[in-house]
Design a protein around this motif. Sequence first.
Motif, PDB file in Angstrom:
ATOM      1  N   LEU A  90       0.814  -1.148  -0.058  1.00 32.43           N
ATOM      2  CA  LEU A  90       0.021  -0.081  -0.065  1.00 32.43           C
ATOM      3  C   LEU A  90       0.818   1.090   0.075  1.00 32.43           C
ATOM      4  CD1 LEU A  90      -2.847   1.271   0.181  1.00 32.43           C
ATOM      5  CD2 LEU A  90      -2.621   1.074   2.526  1.00 32.43           C
ATOM      6  N   ALA A  91       0.861   1.943  -0.938  1.00 28.68           N
ATOM      7  CA  ALA A  91       1.758   3.236  -1.339  1.00 28.68           C
ATOM      8  C   ALA A  91       1.030   4.325  -0.745  1.00 28.68           C
ATOM      9  CB  ALA A  91       2.258   3.265  -2.753  1.00 28.68           C
ATOM     10  N   THR A  92       1.897   5.396  -0.709  1.00 27.18           N
ATOM     11  CA  THR A  92       1.395   6.769  -0.362  1.00 27.18           C
ATOM     12  C   THR A  92       1.622   7.686  -1.213  1.00 27.18           C
ATOM     13  OG1 THR A  92       1.592   6.202   2.145  1.00 27.18           O
ATOM     14  CG2 THR A  92       1.448   8.508   1.624  1.00 27.18           C
ATOM     15  N   SER A  93       0.846   8.437  -1.812  1.00 26.36           N
ATOM     16  CA  SER A  93       1.247   9.313  -2.995  1.00 26.36           C
ATOM     17  C   SER A  93       1.910  10.568  -2.469  1.00 26.36           C
ATOM     18  CB  SER A  93      -0.119   9.753  -3.717  1.00 26.36           C
ATOM     19  OG  SER A  93       0.145  10.651  -4.940  1.00 26.36           O
ATOM     20  N   ALA A  94       2.913  11.203  -3.348  1.00 24.46           N
ATOM     21  CA  ALA A  94       3.461  12.235  -2.979  1.00 24.46           C
ATOM     22  C   ALA A  94       2.756  13.551  -2.932  1.00 24.46           C
ATOM     23  CB  ALA A  94       4.709  12.269  -3.740  1.00 24.46           C
ATOM     24  N   ASP A  95       1.562  13.370  -3.999  1.00 22.99           N
ATOM     25  CA  ASP A  95       1.105  14.717  -4.261  1.00 22.99           C
ATOM     26  C   ASP A  95      -0.356  14.669  -4.403  1.00 22.99           C
ATOM     27  OD1 ASP A  95       1.091  13.551  -6.642  1.00 22.99           O
ATOM     28  OD2 ASP A  95       2.491  14.870  -7.505  1.00 22.99           O
ATOM     29  N   ALA A  96      -0.937  13.501  -4.734  1.00 22.43           N
ATOM     30  CA  ALA A  96      -2.527  13.341  -4.839  1.00 22.43           C
ATOM     31  C   ALA A  96      -2.970  12.891  -3.531  1.00 22.43           C
ATOM     32  CB  ALA A  96      -2.635  12.320  -5.717  1.00 22.43           C
ATOM     33  N   PRO A  97      -4.346  13.587  -3.250  1.00 26.22           N
ATOM     34  CA  PRO A  97      -5.062  13.277  -1.992  1.00 26.22           C
ATOM     35  C   PRO A  97      -5.631  12.015  -2.158  1.00 26.22           C
ATOM     36  CG  PRO A  97      -6.383  14.756  -3.187  1.00 26.22           C
ATOM     37  CD  PRO A  97      -4.894  14.478  -3.977  1.00 26.22           C
ATOM     38  N   THR A  98      -6.063  11.411  -0.790  1.00 29.52           N
ATOM     39  CA  THR A  98      -6.775  10.058  -0.876  1.00 29.52           C
ATOM     40  C   THR A  98      -8.035  10.260  -1.631  1.00 29.52           C
ATOM     41  OG1 THR A  98      -5.708   9.580   1.218  1.00 29.52           O
ATOM     42  CG2 THR A  98      -8.023   8.371   0.695  1.00 29.52           C
ATOM     43  N   GLY A  99      -8.302   9.153  -2.290  1.00 34.74           N
ATOM     44  CA  GLY A  99      -9.831   9.206  -3.139  1.00 34.74           C
ATOM     45  C   GLY A  99     -11.092   9.367  -2.142  1.00 34.74           C
ATOM     46  N   VAL A 100     -12.018   9.927  -2.681  1.00 32.42           N
ATOM     47  CA  VAL A 100     -13.215   9.972  -2.045  1.00 32.42           C
ATOM     48  C   VAL A 100     -14.310   9.682  -2.594  1.00 32.42           C
ATOM     49  CG1 VAL A 100     -12.477  11.975  -0.318  1.00 32.42           C
ATOM     50  CG2 VAL A 100     -13.475  12.635  -2.495  1.00 32.42           C
ATOM     51  N   ALA A 101     -15.480   9.091  -1.837  1.00 29.02           N
ATOM     52  CA  ALA A 101     -16.803   8.676  -2.780  1.00 29.02           C
ATOM     53  C   ALA A 101     -17.871   9.449  -1.927  1.00 29.02           C
ATOM     54  CB  ALA A 101     -16.991   7.091  -2.696  1.00 29.02           C
ATOM     55  N   LEU A 102     -18.669  10.199  -2.731  1.00 27.82           N
ATOM     56  CA  LEU A 102     -19.770  11.079  -2.112  1.00 27.82           C
ATOM     57  C   LEU A 102     -21.045  10.103  -2.398  1.00 27.82           C
ATOM     58  CD1 LEU A 102     -18.774  14.499  -3.674  1.00 27.82           C
ATOM     59  CD2 LEU A 102     -18.154  13.486  -1.503  1.00 27.82           C
ATOM     60  N   ILE A 103     -21.695   9.640  -1.326  1.00 26.91           N
ATOM     61  CA  ILE A 103     -22.721   8.638  -1.631  1.00 26.91           C
ATOM     62  C   ILE A 103     -24.007   9.319  -1.110  1.00 26.91           C
ATOM     63  CG2 ILE A 103     -23.481   6.386  -1.109  1.00 26.91           C
ATOM     64  CD1 ILE A 103     -20.607   5.697  -0.806  1.00 26.91           C
ATOM     65  N   VAL A 104     -25.131   9.081  -1.648  1.00 32.03           N
ATOM     66  CA  VAL A 104     -26.615   9.400  -1.103  1.00 32.03           C
ATOM     67  C   VAL A 104     -27.268   8.278  -1.117  1.00 32.03           C
ATOM     68  CG1 VAL A 104     -28.533  11.004  -1.199  1.00 32.03           C
ATOM     69  CG2 VAL A 104     -26.338  11.731  -2.076  1.00 32.03           C
ATOM     70  N   VAL A 105     -27.980   7.719   0.022  1.00 30.95           N
ATOM     71  CA  VAL A 105     -28.581   6.667   0.265  1.00 30.95           C
ATOM     72  C   VAL A 105     -30.166   7.199   0.472  1.00 30.95           C
ATOM     73  CG1 VAL A 105     -28.768   4.383   1.377  1.00 30.95           C
ATOM     74  CG2 VAL A 105     -26.617   5.374   0.972  1.00 30.95           C
ATOM     75  N   ASP A 106     -30.835   6.512  -0.095  1.00 32.08           N
ATOM     76  CA  ASP A 106     -32.316   6.942  -0.014  1.00 32.08           C
ATOM     77  C   ASP A 106     -33.129   5.941   0.989  1.00 32.08           C
ATOM     78  OD1 ASP A 106     -33.477   4.576  -1.214  1.00 32.08           O
ATOM     79  OD2 ASP A 106     -33.882   5.947  -3.310  1.00 32.08           O
ATOM     80  N   ASP A 107     -34.246   6.240   1.418  1.00 36.14           N
ATOM     81  CA  ASP A 107     -35.199   5.458   2.361  1.00 36.14           C
ATOM     82  C   ASP A 107     -35.617   4.142   1.966  1.00 36.14           C
ATOM     83  OD1 ASP A 107     -34.820   7.455   4.369  1.00 36.14           O
ATOM     84  OD2 ASP A 107     -36.817   8.513   3.893  1.00 36.14           O
ATOM     85  N   ALA A 108     -35.373   4.111   0.398  1.00 37.71           N
ATOM     86  CA  ALA A 108     -35.837   2.790  -0.036  1.00 37.71           C
ATOM     87  C   ALA A 108     -34.485   1.787  -0.081  1.00 37.71           C
ATOM     88  CB  ALA A 108     -36.256   2.894  -1.366  1.00 37.71           C
ATOM     89  N   SER A 109     -33.080   2.291   0.362  1.00 34.17           N
ATOM     90  CA  SER A 109     -32.032   1.576   0.344  1.00 34.17           C
ATOM     91  C   SER A 109     -31.207   1.776  -0.867  1.00 34.17           C
ATOM     92  CB  SER A 109     -32.356   0.129   0.794  1.00 34.17           C
ATOM     93  OG  SER A 109     -32.603   0.223   2.177  1.00 34.17           O
ATOM     94  N   GLN A 110     -31.561   2.454  -1.777  1.00 30.21           N
ATOM     95  CA  GLN A 110     -31.196   2.699  -3.253  1.00 30.21           C
ATOM     96  C   GLN A 110     -29.789   3.956  -3.073  1.00 30.21           C
ATOM     97  OE1 GLN A 110     -31.418   0.741  -5.932  1.00 30.21           O
ATOM     98  NE2 GLN A 110     -32.482  -0.327  -4.338  1.00 30.21           N
ATOM     99  N   ASN A 111     -28.928   3.856  -3.941  1.00 30.46           N
ATOM    100  CA  ASN A 111     -27.648   4.821  -3.663  1.00 30.46           C
ATOM    101  C   ASN A 111     -27.538   5.510  -5.079  1.00 30.46           C
ATOM    102  OD1 ASN A 111     -25.626   3.123  -4.756  1.00 30.46           O
ATOM    103  ND2 ASN A 111     -25.875   1.913  -3.035  1.00 30.46           N
TER     104      ASN A 111
END
Length: 310
Positions: A90-111
């Motif tokens: 598992l490497a550490t990037s010298a200049d890029a930030p850690t990846g992110v995921a923006l997730i919305v989950v609805d009341d029917a459990s779909q995302n």
Amino acid sequence: MSDNAATGRVTVVGSLNMDLVARAPRLPKPGETLAGHAFAQVPGGKGGNQAVAAARLGAQVAMIGCVGNDSNGATLKRSLETEGIDCTALATSADAPTGVALIVVDDASQNAIVIVAGSNADVTPPRMEEHEALLARADVIVCQLETPPETVRAALAAGRRLQRTTVLNPAPAARKLPPDWFPLIDYLIPNELEAATLSGVTISTPDDARRAAQALKAKGARNVIVTLGAQGVLALLDGAGDDGVHLAPPNVEAVDTTAAGDTFIGGFAAELARGAAAMDAIAFGQRAAAIAVTREGAQPSIPRRSELTE
């Protein structure tokens, strides 16, 4: 690892993201602002999720990936190490930030999910050469499409050269796979949307999934397993005829489907690495995914092997 009684080795080549999860009554329309009712920040990424699932469900796991030199990266690495996952690759990037995921989950459990790759883009083909020993020690090599495509192909090609079992989860599938990839894949495991993209077959029923699987197998994949959510799994396995087998899922009440596919793949790979037959590994993965959807979050929802064997 005592809870897992691990006997097989799985190496995961893939993404690591910090998931930022908002729960709302429904998914927003374009241009709309909705009031949510809960928020959580949890480790994720398809590679990370599948590695955790394989580790909790019975495998010795190594992770080949990259995080940023930031707090998210440190948290993700620590969470993998807590699961007993080998993070020497598992490497550490010298200049890029850690990846992110923006997730919305609805009341029917779909995302709905938006991914920003960040340091995942630094998982390059030379890293496959650098860590070929980890690939060679694996019983099963698992890849997805959240790292550069040339890296995924390099990992699959290494697996074929080393005579390891290769699993590709083609997610996210924005376009068809290059033709020369298919002969490198022992188990191609798309969901219905990904299978439709890759095959050109619109999927709404298990029969549609069968036609899509047949088209993908004809391209050279040894086995094709299409996951269909609440409709179960359609498996077209080598030497088992041209019609495939439809396996209905366990009957549960879903709360959050975010990591269901990753849990299935991790459980399938872990059981396959332990020497199970493919159909038994599929059933095991389904049981694990059925538990995961009854819980909130990605990695927090993934069960341990003891929960399936009690």
